[in-house]
Design a protein around this motif. Structure first.
Motif, PDB file in Angstrom:
ATOM      1  N   ILE A   1      51.952 110.215  21.435  1.00 24.50           N
ATOM      2  CA  ILE A   1      50.428 110.750  21.418  1.00 24.50           C
ATOM      3  C   ILE A   1      50.718 112.273  22.047  1.00 24.50           C
ATOM      4  CG2 ILE A   1      48.321 110.753  22.618  1.00 24.50           C
ATOM      5  CD1 ILE A   1      48.716 108.452  20.462  1.00 24.50           C
ATOM      6  N   GLY A   2      49.826 113.245  21.282  1.00 22.82           N
ATOM      7  CA  GLY A   2      50.093 114.357  21.702  1.00 22.82           C
ATOM      8  C   GLY A   2      48.782 115.100  22.194  1.00 22.82           C
ATOM      9  N   CYS A   3      47.779 114.508  22.071  1.00 25.71           N
ATOM     10  CA  CYS A   3      46.331 114.685  22.351  1.00 25.71           C
ATOM     11  C   CYS A   3      45.472 113.511  22.625  1.00 25.71           C
ATOM     12  CB  CYS A   3      45.726 115.795  21.478  1.00 25.71           C
ATOM     13  SG  CYS A   3      44.155 116.811  21.981  1.00 25.71           S
ATOM     14  N   ILE A   4      44.478 113.670  23.433  1.00 29.00           N
ATOM     15  CA  ILE A   4      43.786 112.551  23.848  1.00 29.00           C
ATOM     16  C   ILE A   4      42.178 113.149  23.568  1.00 29.00           C
ATOM     17  CG2 ILE A   4      42.623 110.990  25.583  1.00 29.00           C
ATOM     18  CD1 ILE A   4      45.406 111.314  26.850  1.00 29.00           C
ATOM     19  N   LEU A   5      41.465 112.350  22.779  1.00 31.83           N
ATOM     20  CA  LEU A   5      40.094 112.756  22.258  1.00 31.83           C
ATOM     21  C   LEU A   5      39.149 111.203  22.940  1.00 31.83           C
ATOM     22  CD1 LEU A   5      38.123 114.147  20.484  1.00 31.83           C
ATOM     23  CD2 LEU A   5      38.908 112.766  18.556  1.00 31.83           C
ATOM     24  N   ILE A   6      38.141 111.828  23.692  1.00 35.36           N
ATOM     25  CA  ILE A   6      37.255 110.791  24.220  1.00 35.36           C
ATOM     26  C   ILE A   6      35.855 111.164  23.671  1.00 35.36           C
ATOM     27  CG2 ILE A   6      37.156 112.350  26.498  1.00 35.36           C
ATOM     28  CD1 ILE A   6      36.452 109.398  27.774  1.00 35.36           C
ATOM     29  N   THR A   7      35.042 110.140  23.354  1.00 33.90           N
ATOM     30  CA  THR A   7      33.950 110.116  22.722  1.00 33.90           C
ATOM     31  C   THR A   7      32.761 109.157  22.896  1.00 33.90           C
ATOM     32  OG1 THR A   7      32.941 110.791  20.490  1.00 33.90           O
ATOM     33  CG2 THR A   7      34.498 109.070  20.598  1.00 33.90           C
ATOM     34  N   GLY A   8      31.914 109.165  22.491  1.00 38.49           N
ATOM     35  CA  GLY A   8      30.778 107.994  22.625  1.00 38.49           C
ATOM     36  C   GLY A   8      30.383 107.742  21.382  1.00 38.49           C
ATOM     37  N   ASN A   9      28.905 107.634  21.004  1.00 41.94           N
ATOM     38  CA  ASN A   9      28.390 107.423  19.912  1.00 41.94           C
ATOM     39  C   ASN A   9      27.247 108.444  19.545  1.00 41.94           C
ATOM     40  OD1 ASN A   9      26.061 106.597  21.076  1.00 41.94           O
ATOM     41  ND2 ASN A   9      26.629 104.721  21.723  1.00 41.94           N
ATOM     42  N   GLU A  10      26.755 108.476  18.431  1.00 43.51           N
ATOM     43  CA  GLU A  10      25.752 109.612  18.128  1.00 43.51           C
ATOM     44  C   GLU A  10      24.564 109.757  19.059  1.00 43.51           C
ATOM     45  OE1 GLU A  10      24.856 109.526  13.887  1.00 43.51           O
ATOM     46  OE2 GLU A  10      22.818 110.688  14.529  1.00 43.51           O
ATOM     47  N   LYS A  11      24.028 108.556  19.655  1.00 42.48           N
ATOM     48  CA  LYS A  11      22.876 108.975  20.689  1.00 42.48           C
ATOM     49  C   LYS A  11      23.490 109.260  21.915  1.00 42.48           C
ATOM     50  CE  LYS A  11      18.619 107.166  22.271  1.00 42.48           C
ATOM     51  NZ  LYS A  11      17.861 106.057  22.819  1.00 42.48           N
ATOM     52  N   ALA A  12      24.381 108.880  22.401  1.00 40.23           N
ATOM     53  CA  ALA A  12      25.065 109.189  23.568  1.00 40.23           C
ATOM     54  C   ALA A  12      26.455 109.322  23.855  1.00 40.23           C
ATOM     55  CB  ALA A  12      24.392 108.024  24.638  1.00 40.23           C
ATOM     56  N   PHE A  13      26.915 110.430  24.586  1.00 45.80           N
ATOM     57  CA  PHE A  13      28.221 110.364  25.180  1.00 45.80           C
ATOM     58  C   PHE A  13      28.237 109.413  26.297  1.00 45.80           C
ATOM     59  CE2 PHE A  13      31.494 112.497  27.845  1.00 45.80           C
ATOM     60  CZ  PHE A  13      32.630 112.275  26.890  1.00 45.80           C
ATOM     61  N   ALA A  14      27.580 109.842  27.164  1.00 49.64           N
ATOM     62  CA  ALA A  14      27.468 108.800  28.325  1.00 49.64           C
ATOM     63  C   ALA A  14      26.209 109.431  29.012  1.00 49.64           C
ATOM     64  CB  ALA A  14      28.675 108.714  29.050  1.00 49.64           C
ATOM     65  N   ALA A  15      25.254 108.693  29.387  1.00 51.88           N
ATOM     66  CA  ALA A  15      23.876 108.872  30.171  1.00 51.88           C
ATOM     67  C   ALA A  15      24.106 108.949  31.547  1.00 51.88           C
ATOM     68  CB  ALA A  15      22.789 108.021  29.638  1.00 51.88           C
ATOM     69  N   GLY A  16      25.540 108.857  32.238  1.00 52.67           N
ATOM     70  CA  GLY A  16      25.811 108.892  33.390  1.00 52.67           C
ATOM     71  C   GLY A  16      26.238 107.576  34.006  1.00 52.67           C
ATOM     72  N   ALA A  17      26.281 107.903  35.581  1.00 54.28           N
ATOM     73  CA  ALA A  17      26.787 106.659  36.052  1.00 54.28           C
ATOM     74  C   ALA A  17      25.846 105.520  35.879  1.00 54.28           C
ATOM     75  CB  ALA A  17      26.960 106.992  37.498  1.00 54.28           C
ATOM     76  N   ASP A  18      26.376 104.227  36.104  1.00 50.45           N
ATOM     77  CA  ASP A  18      25.297 103.195  36.023  1.00 50.45           C
ATOM     78  C   ASP A  18      24.530 103.019  37.023  1.00 50.45           C
ATOM     79  OD1 ASP A  18      24.296 100.376  35.557  1.00 50.45           O
ATOM     80  OD2 ASP A  18      26.087  99.566  34.753  1.00 50.45           O
ATOM     81  N   ILE A  19      23.183 103.340  36.902  1.00 46.04           N
ATOM     82  CA  ILE A  19      22.114 103.459  37.848  1.00 46.04           C
ATOM     83  C   ILE A  19      21.923 101.945  38.164  1.00 46.04           C
ATOM     84  CG2 ILE A  19      19.852 104.149  38.720  1.00 46.04           C
ATOM     85  CD1 ILE A  19      19.991 106.212  36.327  1.00 46.04           C
ATOM     86  N   LYS A  20      21.931 101.194  37.655  1.00 47.96           N
ATOM     87  CA  LYS A  20      21.704  99.476  38.059  1.00 47.96           C
ATOM     88  C   LYS A  20      22.912  98.948  39.056  1.00 47.96           C
ATOM     89  CE  LYS A  20      18.909  98.798  33.767  1.00 47.96           C
ATOM     90  NZ  LYS A  20      19.104  98.831  32.438  1.00 47.96           N
ATOM     91  N   GLU A  21      24.128  99.483  38.776  1.00 40.60           N
ATOM     92  CA  GLU A  21      25.165  99.092  39.525  1.00 40.60           C
ATOM     93  C   GLU A  21      25.329  99.885  40.760  1.00 40.60           C
ATOM     94  OE1 GLU A  21      29.640  98.731  38.588  1.00 40.60           O
ATOM     95  OE2 GLU A  21      29.071 100.629  38.577  1.00 40.60           O
ATOM     96  N   MET A  22      24.547 101.068  40.707  1.00 41.56           N
ATOM     97  CA  MET A  22      24.559 101.846  41.923  1.00 41.56           C
ATOM     98  C   MET A  22      23.626 101.487  42.901  1.00 41.56           C
ATOM     99  SD  MET A  22      25.674 105.892  41.189  1.00 41.56           S
ATOM    100  CE  MET A  22      24.372 106.147  39.955  1.00 41.56           C
ATOM    101  N   GLN A  23      22.287 101.009  42.220  1.00 39.19           N
ATOM    102  CA  GLN A  23      21.127 101.171  43.130  1.00 39.19           C
ATOM    103  C   GLN A  23      21.146 100.440  44.517  1.00 39.19           C
ATOM    104  OE1 GLN A  23      18.745  98.280  43.853  1.00 39.19           O
ATOM    105  NE2 GLN A  23      17.332  99.835  44.894  1.00 39.19           N
ATOM    106  N   PRO A  24      22.021  99.304  44.406  1.00 36.55           N
ATOM    107  CA  PRO A  24      22.006  98.458  45.587  1.00 36.55           C
ATOM    108  C   PRO A  24      23.149  98.978  46.709  1.00 36.55           C
ATOM    109  CG  PRO A  24      22.886  97.146  43.956  1.00 36.55           C
ATOM    110  CD  PRO A  24      22.576  98.294  43.411  1.00 36.55           C
ATOM    111  N   LYS A  25      23.769  99.714  46.475  1.00 34.69           N
ATOM    112  CA  LYS A  25      24.991 100.335  47.108  1.00 34.69           C
ATOM    113  C   LYS A  25      24.910 100.811  48.549  1.00 34.69           C
ATOM    114  CE  LYS A  25      28.910 100.194  43.705  1.00 34.69           C
ATOM    115  NZ  LYS A  25      29.275  99.100  43.880  1.00 34.69           N
ATOM    116  N   SER A  26      25.778 100.839  49.248  1.00 32.75           N
ATOM    117  CA  SER A  26      25.303 101.580  50.812  1.00 32.75           C
ATOM    118  C   SER A  26      26.563 102.394  50.941  1.00 32.75           C
ATOM    119  CB  SER A  26      25.922 100.451  51.855  1.00 32.75           C
ATOM    120  OG  SER A  26      27.115 100.272  51.599  1.00 32.75           O
TER     121      SER A  26
END
Ligand code: HXC
Length: 258
Positions: A49-74
């Motif tokens: 491997i000489g290069c790394i490519l990161i992608t998502g799908n057509e609608k979203a690369f990523a809409a951010g951290a998972d808010i449902k997972e983060m919400q209860p955290k202290s």
């Protein structure tokens, strides 16, 4: 190893990481970030491997951290989370060149993930933003730092304080993305760039990447010293001798990658 939230593939010396949580617009849970880090580890260790490519799908690369997972955290939960071990630095510390191919939303942690890559290629429907403030928080893995270095204080403050999104044209104008292409051409264009990079001398690519990154860490005179030393060091590479010989002999070079 098998992954739950990403799909990995190796093709033409390119390691592809595709985020695969489409129902949640590729929201980045800590598990996703850990999988990305593990995939980068694997590709970095793979001589094929000489290069790394990161992608998502057509609608979203990523809409951010998972808010449902983060919400209860202290506070203590977040303190105990090792941000460096997760995506928080793994892509940025990868020594092989990395490309983010961004279509749709790249928000919050998604924008930060893209900014950890060396090159961002965006489709014309891409939108970038740091909307954390709308949730009563702030960016946590580069949105106030890499964004400010990439697009300057005026735009970074605007995005981080209003939480507004910027479209692909504004992102290109601002210097956040390298190229904007029609959405149906995104993967072809990004793969072509990745293949091209992967075909170059690997040590030369690693040195070029290292040298550019130094510009963000040091003074101009120190950066110039680093560049000069690395430039001289390329004269110890077989690929450098071969590359120049091939030019003179009007043929394609064969990289030994040593
Ligand atoms: C969890 C998310 C999500 C997210 C979308 N979804 N973004 N879930 N975390 N970040 C979910 C929605 O809840 C919904 O699930 C489904 O994905 C589709 O999203 P919709 O909102 O229905 O789609 P749409 O109306 O098209 O709106 C798209 C959107 C909006 C504008 C991108 O989803 C949005 O504002 N998302 C949040 C963006 C954001 O604030 N990101 C920053 C996160 S903080 P259901 O179950 O309802 O179908 C951050 C901190 C980084 O990133 C720090 C790093 C550690």
């Amino acid at each position: 190893r098998t992954f739950e939230h990403i799909i990995i593939e190796s093709k033409d010396q390119v390691g592809v990481i595709r985020l695969n949580r489409p129902k949640m617009l590729n929201a980045l849970s800590f598990a996703v970030l850990r999988e990305i880090a593990a995939a980068v580890d694997g590709f970095e260790a793979d001589d094929g491997i000489g290069c790394i490519l990161i992608t998502g799908n057509e609608k979203a690369f990523a809409a951010g951290a998972d808010i449902k997972e983060m919400q209860p955290k202290s506070f203590i939960d977040m303190l105990n989370e090792d941000f460096k071990a997760i995506g928080g630095d793994r892509i940025a510390t990868c020594r092989k060149p990395t490309i983010a191919a961004v279509s749709g939303y790249a928000l919050g942690g998604g924008c930060e993930l893209a900014m950890m890559c060396d090159i961002i290629i965006a489709s014309d429907n891409a939108t970038f933003g740091q909307p954390e403030i709308t949730l009563g928080t702030i960016p946590g893995i580069g949105g106030t730092q890499r964004l400010t270095r990439a697009i300057g204080k005026a735009k970074a403050m605007d995005l981080c304080l209003t939480g507004r999104m910027m479209d692909a044209a504004e992102a290109e104008r601002s210097g956040l993305v390298s190229r904007v292409v029609p959405v149906d051409k995104l993967m072809d264009e990004a793969m072509a760039a990745a293949k091209k990079i992967a075909s170059m001398s690997r040590p030369a690519a690693a040195m070029a990447k290292d040298a550019v990154n130094r510009a963000f860490e040091t003074t101009l005179s120190e950066g110039m010293n680093v560049e000069r030393d690395l430039f001289r060091a390329t004269f110890a590479l077989e690929d450098r001798a071969e590359g120049m010989a091939a030019f003179i002999e009007k043929r394609k070079p064969t990289n030994k990658n040593r």
